[in-house]
Scaffold this motif. Structure first.
Motif, PDB file in Angstrom:
ATOM      1  N   ILE B  82       0.806  -1.221   0.000  1.00  0.00           N
ATOM      2  CA  ILE B  82       0.000   0.000   0.000  1.00  0.00           C
ATOM      3  C   ILE B  82       0.836   1.267   0.000  1.00  0.00           C
ATOM      4  O   ILE B  82       0.364   2.301  -0.419  1.00  0.00           O
ATOM      5  N   ALA B  83       2.074   1.179   0.472  1.00  0.00           N
ATOM      6  CA  ALA B  83       2.847   2.407   0.611  1.00  0.00           C
ATOM      7  C   ALA B  83       4.279   2.185   0.141  1.00  0.00           C
ATOM      8  O   ALA B  83       4.738   1.069  -0.007  1.00  0.00           O
ATOM      9  N   THR B  84       4.971   3.278  -0.120  1.00  0.00           N
ATOM     10  CA  THR B  84       6.385   3.212  -0.460  1.00  0.00           C
ATOM     11  C   THR B  84       7.176   3.610   0.777  1.00  0.00           C
ATOM     12  O   THR B  84       6.950   4.676   1.339  1.00  0.00           O
ATOM     13  N   VAL B  85       8.050   2.724   1.200  1.00  0.00           N
ATOM     14  CA  VAL B  85       8.831   3.009   2.400  1.00  0.00           C
ATOM     15  C   VAL B  85      10.286   3.205   1.984  1.00  0.00           C
ATOM     16  O   VAL B  85      10.905   2.309   1.413  1.00  0.00           O
ATOM     17  N   LYS B  86      10.803   4.410   2.246  1.00  0.00           N
ATOM     18  CA  LYS B  86      12.208   4.681   1.936  1.00  0.00           C
ATOM     19  C   LYS B  86      12.995   4.788   3.228  1.00  0.00           C
ATOM     20  O   LYS B  86      12.439   5.084   4.278  1.00  0.00           O
ATOM     21  N   GLY B  87      14.297   4.562   3.124  1.00  0.00           N
ATOM     22  CA  GLY B  87      15.131   4.634   4.310  1.00  0.00           C
ATOM     23  C   GLY B  87      15.504   3.243   4.762  1.00  0.00           C
ATOM     24  O   GLY B  87      15.162   2.248   4.126  1.00  0.00           O
ATOM     25  N   ARG B  88      16.233   3.184   5.871  1.00  0.00           N
ATOM     26  CA  ARG B  88      16.707   1.879   6.316  1.00  0.00           C
ATOM     27  C   ARG B  88      16.014   1.454   7.598  1.00  0.00           C
ATOM     28  O   ARG B  88      15.735   2.277   8.471  1.00  0.00           O
ATOM     29  N   ILE B  89      15.710   0.168   7.691  1.00  0.00           N
ATOM     30  CA  ILE B  89      15.179  -0.406   8.924  1.00  0.00           C
ATOM     31  C   ILE B  89      16.184  -1.472   9.338  1.00  0.00           C
ATOM     32  O   ILE B  89      16.284  -2.519   8.691  1.00  0.00           O
TER      33      ILE B  89
END
Lengths: 294, 274
Positions: B82-89
């Motif tokens: 549903i969403a675009t997740v950027k960055g680091r987890i």
């Protein structure tokens, strides 16, 4: 006129309309049953039809109807299930999906006589399947597929998205979630849809006249080898179904008791479809109860 | 669009105040770096760099629409479609927000419990056992053992031990939610994400659930989204306050509730908004 009176009038009109619908149904079914039931006997249900003489039955036609129904369901159910799972669980909302959906809508609104003629040209003539149960089953698949896909999709829709999230959150793949969580929960409603569509397929005539044919060769019910021409299981034999039989008797029947046979066949057909509907409700409710309560 | 001047009167309080946990006994197990979440073109999370301490409970609080649930659901990639997740987890040194990560294996390590209890239409026993069977645990005694431990840890064993083959849909809301917790911990996760797990429960069930969580933190790192500030204060060691897609304040729970540094946090935790 105040709103209370308006409301009362509206309710009255709506009740009236609902009543008319029920009355029409009761009158139709009542007429068919009253004129046909006296003819229905064990003899009538089990003996083969006679072309020129009195006293023929509908045994072969009845068997053909069920056999064709089962074959058509065996072909169309897996395809419909796959299509519905794809459309509801996997497909993204893009132009491909919308093309598929539109195709299904159009397919479902095709007149069944068109499906029958297409089946005649394609399966019977082009693929050389002849007037056969197999041709009929394919034609019925065309007729049944869109409705069944829709109904399975609706069944999947009734399962809460929280169930899907629950599966995914446990580390299940989407496929595992669909097959292990969603489908088992949707079984009662899918089953109801399948039985209801079976009722429609059972009563279908136009799509079969040109595909499964209008003749019912005598069958030898002792011979269960599907490769023998007189075997009931042979899928390559022509097979007139009950609904086609009714149509044929009324258009060209020359046996002396044609009218009675037509009435009796109609009664049997209507009762069978009623049974399908009742069974769908009963089984659906029962399964749902077993799954949800303790 | 909100301006930084909206959140703090210049010169009086800071605009943001982030203190990451530094307890050596509870090292960081999960952290986010430069996390941005987009729904289409709309940016839902602007800044959410948080470190989560092992075997502690971290509460995420904030008004509806502040992005706390979106943030939580990004942590085990439930938002993938549903969403675009950027960055680091970062989870134990690995960036799990990469395309080639085995998402299913990762979700087994980072489990999730949802707002509304969602038991499957199966028996109580199978709700817990079926995911294990799919992972190759088939020995009956092994399954029995895991089912019992999970139910005990979720404080549900005593109530259901005689009716394990009954449908899970017949359980009450509080029991169903604890079954969902048992189901989540049966696959032996490391981190447990809870999205307002008590919001559909009555006060008694809520208090039982809180007791359960306090016990569970010995074994799991718990991150919980809650609307209930008393709940955050009662059970968590750390609290992050979300506002309009940003983490405005992050500190120990006692600091957040007794001595908030940011004006908006202070207004929110004291119920003084608008």
């Amino acid at each position: 006129m105040n709103s209370k009176v308006q409301n009362k009038i509206a309710i009255g009109v709506l009740y009236g309309i609902a009543g008319v619908v029920v009355l029409i149904l009761l009158a139709l079914v009542g007429y068919i049953l009253v004129s046909g039931l006296p003819k229905v006997s064990w003899h009538f249900l089990t003996t083969p039809a006679k072309a020129f003489l009195k006293g023929g039955g509908i045994g072969v036609q009845l068997f053909n109807s069920f056999y064709l129904l089962i074959l058509a369901m065996l072909i169309s159910f897996p395809i419909a299930l796959g299509a519905a799972i794809y459309l509801y669980e996997y497909a993204k909302d893009n132009w491909v999906t919308s093309v598929v959906r539109t195709a299904i809508e159009i397919l479902s609104s095709l007149p069944s006589v068109v499906v029958g003629l297409f089946g005649f040209l394609f399966f019977v003539v082009k693929l050389r399947l002849g007037f056969s149960i197999l041709s009929g089953a394919f034609a019925l698949t065309f007729f049944n597929l869109p409705l069944l896909t829709r109904s399975i999709e609706d069944s999947l829709h009734t399962i809460d998205d929280k169930q899907r999230e629950g599966g995914l959150a446990l580390g299940l793949s989407r496929w595992e979630t669909v097959t292990r969580v969603i489908l088992p929960a949707a079984v009662p409603s899918i089953l109801t849809g399948v039985i209801l569509s079976a009722g429609r397929v059972f009563g279908e005539a136009a799509a079969l006249i040109y595909t499964a044919g209008q003749s019912a060769p005598a069958l030898n019910f002792m011979d269960w080898n599907p490769f023998n021409i007189s075997s009931p299981l042979n899928p390559m034999r022509p097979a007139e179904t009950l609904a086609v039989h009714i149509w044929k008797i009324n258009s060209e029947g020359i046996m002396p008791d044609a009218k009675a046979i037509s009435s009796g066949s109609s009664a049997v057909l209507v009762i069978a479809i009623l049974l399908f509907n009742l069974a769908a409700r009963y089984l659906g409710k029962r399964l749902y109860k077993r799954l949800t309560s303790a | 669009m909100f301006m930084s001047s909206d959140i703090a009167k210049p010169g009086t309080t800071p605009e943001r105040h982030i203190v990451q946990p530094t307890d050596a006994q509870h090292p960081t197990v999960l952290s986010t770096e430069g996390l941005h979440v987009f729904y289409g073109d709309k940016e839902a999370i602007y800044e959410g760099d948080l470190k989560f301490a092992r075997n502690q409970i971290t509460a995420l609080i904030g008004a509806s629409g502040s992005g706390k649930s979106t943030f939580l659901r990004s942590l085990n990639r439930m938002n993938d479609r549903i969403a675009t997740v950027k960055g680091r987890i970062m989870y134990r040194g690995v960036d799990i927000n990469q395309p080639d990560i085995d998402v299913y294996e990762m979700r087994r390590r980072i489990g999730m419990v949802f707002q509304r209890p969602n038991p499957f239409a199966k028996s109580i026993y199978d709700n817990i056992a079926f995911a294990l069977r799919l992972r190759g645990v088939t020995a009956k005694n092994k399954l029995d053992e895991i089912v019992e431990t999970s139910l005990r840890q979720a404080a549900l064993w005593d109530q259901v031990k005689d009716e394990l083959d009954k449908s899970a849909l017949a359980l009450s809301g509080g029991q169903a939610q604890r079954l969902c917790i048992a189901r989540a911990i049966a696959v032996k996760p490391d981190v447990l994400l809870l999205d307002e797990p008590a919001s559909a429960l009555d006060p008694v069930s809520t208090s039982q659930l809180e007791d359960t969580l306090l016990k569970l933190k010995q074994h799991y790192t718990i991150i919980i989204v809650t609307h209930n500030m008393q709940q955050a204060a009662r059970i968590s060691e750390y609290t992050a306050f979300f506002n309009q897609g940003r983490v405005l304040e992050y500190d120990t729970t006692s600091q957040i509730f007794t001595n908030p540094q940011v004006q908006v946090t202070s207004d929110y935790v004291s119920g003084n908004f608008g």
